[in-house]
Design an enzyme around this catalytic site. Structure first.
Site, mmCIF file in Angstrom:
data_model
loop_
_atom_site.group_PDB
_atom_site.id
_atom_site.type_symbol
_atom_site.label_atom_id
_atom_site.label_comp_id
_atom_site.label_asym_id
_atom_site.label_seq_id
_atom_site.Cartn_x
_atom_site.Cartn_y
_atom_site.Cartn_z
ATOM 1 C CB CYS A 107 2.054 7.007 -2.422
ATOM 2 S SG CYS A 107 0.482 6.272 -2.963
ATOM 3 C CE LYS A 128 5.684 4.658 -1.732
ATOM 4 N NZ LYS A 128 4.808 4.192 -2.845
ATOM 5 C CD GLU A 184 3.992 6.667 -5.744
ATOM 6 O OE1 GLU A 184 4.793 5.876 -5.196
ATOM 7 O OE2 GLU A 184 2.765 6.683 -5.485
#
Length: 268
Positions: free
Chosen positions: A158, A123, A41
């Site tokens: 994540c 995300k 990331e």
């Protein structure tokens, strides 16, 4: 598919050096027979370099993506270009579909070995605990998949690991593998070991969770990039040093496990 997780050493705001490390890792992984390489990331800026996000933001197809795409083509390997901070306005100006007309997003792009862009994932769940991400970025609203190496591949990022409903949506769309570029910090080591494994177990698919190796002013990443099989068994893992993790991920294995243990068919 031979999957490689490139656990990169990441320096805060050192974009050129970080991208060069990524390109080098792609070359190394390809030489070791990898079919797909996944990067962490915000690998080019460093997740915790919040003050650098706006300055270092790029559109889709910007300099970072150009260099990663060229490496994919040169070394004949698919690459998940981790995530970068995307300038949504610049992407929109280039004709890209974006979730907002302006702002920044935490964006992953998957290139195949021909350099073709196979999916874009922004995300969904932005981290607010002890992090400026939720203040600085705009969440995504699309959950694409791509066929690659016999797998139907999805991507999450994540903090998304804490939201299992996202993974069930991917399963409903046929996913057999989910790649998870991350910047997971200490002290939440046990959470990092638990959550990707849980997603693999409950969804009966491969999970490739790739973290960085870095120390920032206020945080250090736990590393421990790991590939889990559809039983949740770790196939390959690392410590917190920079390295590349390899695992062979047979798409037929997903069908075998789901047939042997048909939990997904028992959903109500």
């Amino acid at each position: 598919m031979r999957l490689a997780l490139a656990q990169l050493s990441i320096e805060s705001a050192a974009v050129d050096d970080n991208v060069e490390r990524a390109v080098s890792a792609i070359e190394t992984a390809a030489e070791e027979g990898a079919d797909c390489v996944a990067l962490p990331e915000i690998f080019n800026v460093g997740y915790f370099a919040f003050e650098s996000y706006e300055r270092a933001a790029e559109p889709l197809g910007g300099e970072t993506h150009r260099r990663i795409r060229e490496a994919a083509i040169e070394h004949d390997v698919s690459v998940l270009a981790g995530t970068i901070v995307e300038d949504l306005a610049a992407s929109a100006d280039a004709g890209e579909a974006v979730p907002a007309e302006s702002g920044l997003a935490n964006t992953a792009v998957l290139f195949d070995a021909d350099g073709k862009r196979r999916l874009v994932y922004r995300k969904h769940h932005l981290f607010g605990y002890d992090s400026a991400e939720a203040e600085l970025l705009v969440p995504g609203d699309q959950l694409p998949t791509a066929d690659l190496g016999g797998h139907t591949v999805g991507v999450t990022t994540c903090y998304d690991l804490r939201f299992p409903e996202l993974y069930r949506r991917l399963v409903d769309d046929g996913a057999t593998m989910v790649l998870v570029p991350s910047a997971w910090p200490y002290p939440r080591v046990e959470h990092w070991k638990l959550l990707p494994r849980a997603r693999a177990v409950e969804d009966l698919l491969y999970v490739g969770a790739v973290n960085g190796s870095a120390t920032f002013e206020d945080a250090s990443l736990v590393g421990r990039s790991t590939v889990y099989d559809p039983w949740g068994t770790p196939l390959a893992s690392s410590d917190d040093d920079a390295t590349v993790v390899y695992a062979d991920c047979d798409p037929d294995r997903v069908d075998e496990v789901r047939e042997e243990f048909p939990a997904l068919r028992d959903r109500r």
